[in-house]
Design a protein around this motif. Structure first.
Motif, PDB file in Angstrom:
ATOM      1  N   LEU A 151       0.827  -1.199   0.000  1.00 17.96           N
ATOM      2  CA  LEU A 151       0.000   0.000   0.000  1.00 17.96           C
ATOM      3  C   LEU A 151       0.867   1.256   0.000  1.00 17.96           C
ATOM      4  O   LEU A 151       0.566   2.233  -0.688  1.00 17.96           O
ATOM      5  N   GLY A 152       1.937   1.229   0.782  1.00 20.09           N
ATOM      6  CA  GLY A 152       2.835   2.369   0.827  1.00 20.09           C
ATOM      7  C   GLY A 152       3.511   2.640  -0.505  1.00 20.09           C
ATOM      8  O   GLY A 152       3.810   3.786  -0.843  1.00 20.09           O
ATOM      9  N   ALA A 153       3.731   1.573  -1.276  1.00 21.27           N
ATOM     10  CA  ALA A 153       4.375   1.706  -2.578  1.00 21.27           C
ATOM     11  C   ALA A 153       3.355   1.897  -3.700  1.00 21.27           C
ATOM     12  O   ALA A 153       3.737   1.967  -4.874  1.00 21.27           O
ATOM     13  N   ARG A 154       2.058   1.967  -3.345  1.00 21.95           N
ATOM     14  CA  ARG A 154       0.981   2.066  -4.338  1.00 21.95           C
ATOM     15  C   ARG A 154       1.076   0.917  -5.348  1.00 21.95           C
ATOM     16  O   ARG A 154       0.986   1.109  -6.556  1.00 21.95           O
ATOM     17  N   ALA A 155       1.309  -0.267  -4.819  1.00 21.03           N
ATOM     18  CA  ALA A 155       1.485  -1.451  -5.659  1.00 21.03           C
ATOM     19  C   ALA A 155       0.447  -2.500  -5.301  1.00 21.03           C
ATOM     20  O   ALA A 155      -0.136  -2.482  -4.213  1.00 21.03           O
ATOM     21  N   THR A 156       0.216  -3.427  -6.225  1.00 22.84           N
ATOM     22  CA  THR A 156      -0.736  -4.514  -6.029  1.00 22.84           C
ATOM     23  C   THR A 156      -0.050  -5.838  -6.296  1.00 22.84           C
ATOM     24  O   THR A 156       0.654  -5.975  -7.306  1.00 22.84           O
ATOM     25  N   PRO A 157      -0.208  -6.824  -5.418  1.00 20.55           N
ATOM     26  CA  PRO A 157       0.447  -8.115  -5.625  1.00 20.55           C
ATOM     27  C   PRO A 157      -0.155  -8.861  -6.816  1.00 20.55           C
ATOM     28  O   PRO A 157      -1.197  -8.470  -7.358  1.00 20.55           O
ATOM     29  N   THR A 158       0.514  -9.928  -7.201  1.00 18.77           N
ATOM     30  CA  THR A 158       0.033 -10.765  -8.302  1.00 18.77           C
ATOM     31  C   THR A 158      -1.275 -11.421  -7.888  1.00 18.77           C
ATOM     32  O   THR A 158      -1.304 -12.341  -7.065  1.00 18.77           O
ATOM     33  N   LEU A 159      -2.373 -10.967  -8.468  1.00 16.72           N
ATOM     34  CA  LEU A 159      -3.690 -11.344  -7.974  1.00 16.72           C
ATOM     35  C   LEU A 159      -4.050 -12.805  -8.254  1.00 16.72           C
ATOM     36  O   LEU A 159      -4.722 -13.444  -7.442  1.00 16.72           O
ATOM     37  N   ASP A 160      -3.595 -13.357  -9.379  1.00 15.70           N
ATOM     38  CA  ASP A 160      -4.008 -14.716  -9.718  1.00 15.70           C
ATOM     39  C   ASP A 160      -3.345 -15.763  -8.823  1.00 15.70           C
ATOM     40  O   ASP A 160      -3.724 -16.934  -8.854  1.00 15.70           O
ATOM     41  N   ARG A 161      -2.374 -15.350  -8.000  1.00 11.02           N
ATOM     42  CA  ARG A 161      -1.713 -16.283  -7.084  1.00 11.02           C
ATOM     43  C   ARG A 161      -1.898 -15.885  -5.622  1.00 11.02           C
ATOM     44  O   ARG A 161      -1.445 -16.594  -4.724  1.00 11.02           O
ATOM     45  N   LEU A 162      -2.550 -14.766  -5.394  1.00  5.08           N
ATOM     46  CA  LEU A 162      -2.634 -14.219  -4.041  1.00  5.08           C
ATOM     47  C   LEU A 162      -3.378 -15.131  -3.081  1.00  5.08           C
ATOM     48  O   LEU A 162      -3.010 -15.261  -1.907  1.00  5.08           O
ATOM     49  N   SER A 163      -4.422 -15.804  -3.536  1.00  2.39           N
ATOM     50  CA  SER A 163      -5.214 -16.648  -2.631  1.00  2.39           C
ATOM     51  C   SER A 163      -4.541 -17.983  -2.315  1.00  2.39           C
ATOM     52  O   SER A 163      -4.969 -18.699  -1.404  1.00  2.39           O
ATOM     53  N   ASP A 164      -3.485 -18.312  -3.030  1.00  2.00           N
ATOM     54  CA  ASP A 164      -2.793 -19.594  -2.857  1.00  2.00           C
ATOM     55  C   ASP A 164      -1.765 -19.463  -1.732  1.00  2.00           C
ATOM     56  O   ASP A 164      -0.704 -18.862  -1.903  1.00  2.00           O
ATOM     57  N   THR A 165      -2.066 -20.031  -0.563  1.00  2.00           N
ATOM     58  CA  THR A 165      -1.174 -19.890   0.592  1.00  2.00           C
ATOM     59  C   THR A 165       0.118 -20.683   0.441  1.00  2.00           C
ATOM     60  O   THR A 165       1.038 -20.504   1.250  1.00  2.00           O
ATOM     61  N   THR A 166       0.205 -21.555  -0.562  1.00  2.00           N
ATOM     62  CA  THR A 166       1.468 -22.263  -0.786  1.00  2.00           C
ATOM     63  C   THR A 166       2.480 -21.372  -1.492  1.00  2.00           C
ATOM     64  O   THR A 166       3.670 -21.709  -1.556  1.00  2.00           O
ATOM     65  N   VAL A 167       2.022 -20.251  -2.025  1.00  2.00           N
ATOM     66  CA  VAL A 167       2.916 -19.302  -2.680  1.00  2.00           C
ATOM     67  C   VAL A 167       3.392 -18.293  -1.636  1.00  2.00           C
ATOM     68  O   VAL A 167       2.574 -17.563  -1.068  1.00  2.00           O
ATOM     69  N   PRO A 168       4.681 -18.222  -1.350  1.00  2.00           N
ATOM     70  CA  PRO A 168       5.170 -17.261  -0.351  1.00  2.00           C
ATOM     71  C   PRO A 168       4.849 -15.821  -0.756  1.00  2.00           C
ATOM     72  O   PRO A 168       4.845 -15.485  -1.939  1.00  2.00           O
ATOM     73  N   LEU A 169       4.609 -14.998   0.230  1.00  4.90           N
ATOM     74  CA  LEU A 169       4.289 -13.601  -0.041  1.00  4.90           C
ATOM     75  C   LEU A 169       5.399 -12.901  -0.817  1.00  4.90           C
ATOM     76  O   LEU A 169       5.134 -12.031  -1.644  1.00  4.90           O
ATOM     77  N   ARG A 170       6.639 -13.306  -0.562  1.00  2.00           N
ATOM     78  CA  ARG A 170       7.755 -12.636  -1.257  1.00  2.00           C
ATOM     79  C   ARG A 170       7.725 -12.875  -2.751  1.00  2.00           C
ATOM     80  O   ARG A 170       8.338 -12.096  -3.514  1.00  2.00           O
ATOM     81  N   GLU A 171       7.025 -13.935  -3.181  1.00  2.00           N
ATOM     82  CA  GLU A 171       6.929 -14.204  -4.613  1.00  2.00           C
ATOM     83  C   GLU A 171       5.772 -13.462  -5.260  1.00  2.00           C
ATOM     84  O   GLU A 171       5.590 -13.555  -6.473  1.00  2.00           O
ATOM     85  N   LEU A 172       5.012 -12.734  -4.457  1.00  3.44           N
ATOM     86  CA  LEU A 172       3.873 -11.987  -4.993  1.00  3.44           C
ATOM     87  C   LEU A 172       4.191 -10.510  -5.141  1.00  3.44           C
ATOM     88  O   LEU A 172       3.311  -9.696  -5.386  1.00  3.44           O
ATOM     89  N   VAL A 173       5.467 -10.166  -5.010  1.00  4.30           N
ATOM     90  CA  VAL A 173       5.886  -8.781  -5.111  1.00  4.30           C
ATOM     91  C   VAL A 173       5.541  -8.239  -6.497  1.00  4.30           C
ATOM     92  O   VAL A 173       5.844  -8.879  -7.512  1.00  4.30           O
ATOM     93  N   PRO A 174       4.893  -7.087  -6.545  1.00  4.25           N
ATOM     94  CA  PRO A 174       4.528  -6.527  -7.852  1.00  4.25           C
ATOM     95  C   PRO A 174       5.757  -6.244  -8.712  1.00  4.25           C
ATOM     96  O   PRO A 174       6.843  -5.949  -8.191  1.00  4.25           O
ATOM     97  N   ALA A 175       5.582  -6.351 -10.027  1.00  6.91           N
ATOM     98  CA  ALA A 175       6.697  -6.095 -10.939  1.00  6.91           C
ATOM     99  C   ALA A 175       7.082  -4.621 -10.905  1.00  6.91           C
ATOM    100  O   ALA A 175       6.259  -3.766 -10.686  1.00  6.91           O
TER     101      ALA A 175
END
Length: 411
Positions: free
Chosen positions: A387-411
């Motif tokens: 939110l501070g960076a005005r960025a949005t994570p990768t939405l198609d993988r966001l609900s998958d808890t097997t995907v670490p949050l660090r891999e959802l970093v916006p491009a």
């Protein structure tokens, strides 16, 4: 709004988080003029959130914001147990309840908010709002196994008290007039999860229920709560948790622009030259969101305090922060970053039934606007950073808890 002054004397009205943090920040920013901090309570300024949390369980003394010696060491005139009752801004002077007059060059209003009450006659004893440390300590006498309690209002404070009371073994009923708990501040997903949690803990929750009367015993104490449908809930204590209203009377009296709260700019300036306002009493814009908001949080109070202090001291202003909030309800640790206003789509990460999950809020352009995290510090920290960076994570993988949050970093 107005430009900054170079004052010799700053008067801060209100010694809660916002007022105290303003005094602290002024000295940190190199301000060398006089600072007077006036507070209505007898206690040295203390942490407020534990009033509905930790102070109900422990702590024989409040957790102070600064050690008592700090104020003298930093030449801050701390005046406790007194209130400002009148301000004559034409001569820049304030009159205290004891008759003392204090002059100032710049005024900071940190008067906070008061608990809303019910539109009913209340018994002399047994009704509580829990806004101060002393109220919390006195309320401990109510918290005993088997005691019957009704909490009016299903907001965060009411639910925190309900959770603490159940930990003590009290019989607790929460009465909420809306169709769900936390109706104005949380998503339906979070609301449902919180409702299920409290019901499993033994709290009776009545939704869509209105209070018609607080029934009084012959000795003037609470006997029951009568609902709109005639149902009577027998109890020895009633906790009124129906929100808070800003203490903006002083601001109104000197002509400051108020809209159910003192309207301020990004530097906490009011519409009156030489007058600032900080904390729960204010209404302000938040970058990235439409409208003005009254944010009741320690994070907001501290942020506004630093911005006001920077403007007064002619220092470089701090960066704006993402608004955030938290609530501890027994085993539930809830943290919210951003504002759910404008949310049109939700992405749930984790299973709400597991008591560890997060709800990500997106607007109509799929931009992240808020995250609600329950027992999930990682989701809160990641969401707040995005939110501070005005960025949005990768939405198609966001609900998958097997995907670490660090891999959802916006491009």
């Amino acid at each position: 709004m107005n430009t900054s002054d170079s004052p010799a004397r700053v008067l801060i009205v209100g010694a809660g988080h916002a007022g105290t943090d303003t005094a602290v920040a002024l000295r940190e920013f190199g301000f060398t003029g006089g600072i007077t901090l006036v507070g209505g309570e007898q206690e040295v300024p203390y942490h407020r959130p534990p009033v509905s949390k930790a102070y109900l369980h422990e702590h024989d003394q409040p957790e102070v914001l600064k050690a008592p010696g700090w104020y003298e060491h930093h030449d801050v005139d701390l005046r406790l147990g007194d209130c400002v009752v009148e301000i004559d801004h034409s001569v820049r002077a304030a009159r205290l309840e004891d008759g003392t007059t204090l002059g100032y060059d710049v005024l900071v209003l940190a008067t906070g908010a008061r608990a809303r009450t019910l539109p009913h006659r209340l018994p002399a004893t047994g009704c509580w709002t829990l806004r101060t440390y002393r109220e919390a300590i006195a309320f401990r006498d109510v918290l005993r196994a088997g005691a019957r309690m009704v909490v009016v209002g299903g907001g965060f404070i009411g639910l925190e008290v309900a959770a603490a009371a159940r930990d003590y073994g009290c019989a607790v009923t929460v009465v909420e007039r809306e169709a769900r708990l936390l109706p104005r501040v949380a998503s339906p997903v979070l609301s449902e999860a919180v409702t299920d949690y409290h019901r499993r803990a033994g709290v009776e929750i009545l939704l869509g229920a209105s209070v018609a009367e607080i029934v009084e015993s012959a000795d003037g104490s609470v006997r029951a709560v009568r609902l709109g449908d005639g149902t009577e809930l027998a109890c020895e204590a009633v906790v009124v948790g129906v929100g808070a209203e800003p203490r903006d009377e002083l601001a109104q009296a000197i002509g400051a622009h108020c809209e159910s709260g003192v309207v301020v700019d990004d530097a906490a300036r009011t519409s009156v030259t030489g007058v600032y306002a900080v904390g729960d009493v204010t209404r302000r814009q938040v970058a990235g969101y439409n409208g003005r908001f009254r944010l009741e949080s320690i994070a907001n109070a501290s942020e506004q305090a630093r911005h006001a202090a920077a403007a007064i001291a002619a220092a470089h202003p701090p960066r704006p922060e993402v608004p955030w909030f938290w609530s501890d309800q027994s085993k539930l640790k809830i943290k919210i970053a951003g504002l759910v206003t404008g949310s049109t789509r939700l992405v749930v990460r984790g299973d709400p039934r597991s008591e560890r999950f997060a709800v990500y809020h997106l607007d109509d352009q799929n931009r992240l606007v808020a995250v609600e995290a329950v027992n999930s510090a990682g989701d809160f920290m990641a969401g707040k950073k995005w939110l501070g960076a005005r960025a949005t994570p990768t939405l198609d993988r966001l609900s998958d808890t097997t995907v670490p949050l660090r891999e959802l970093v916006p491009a």
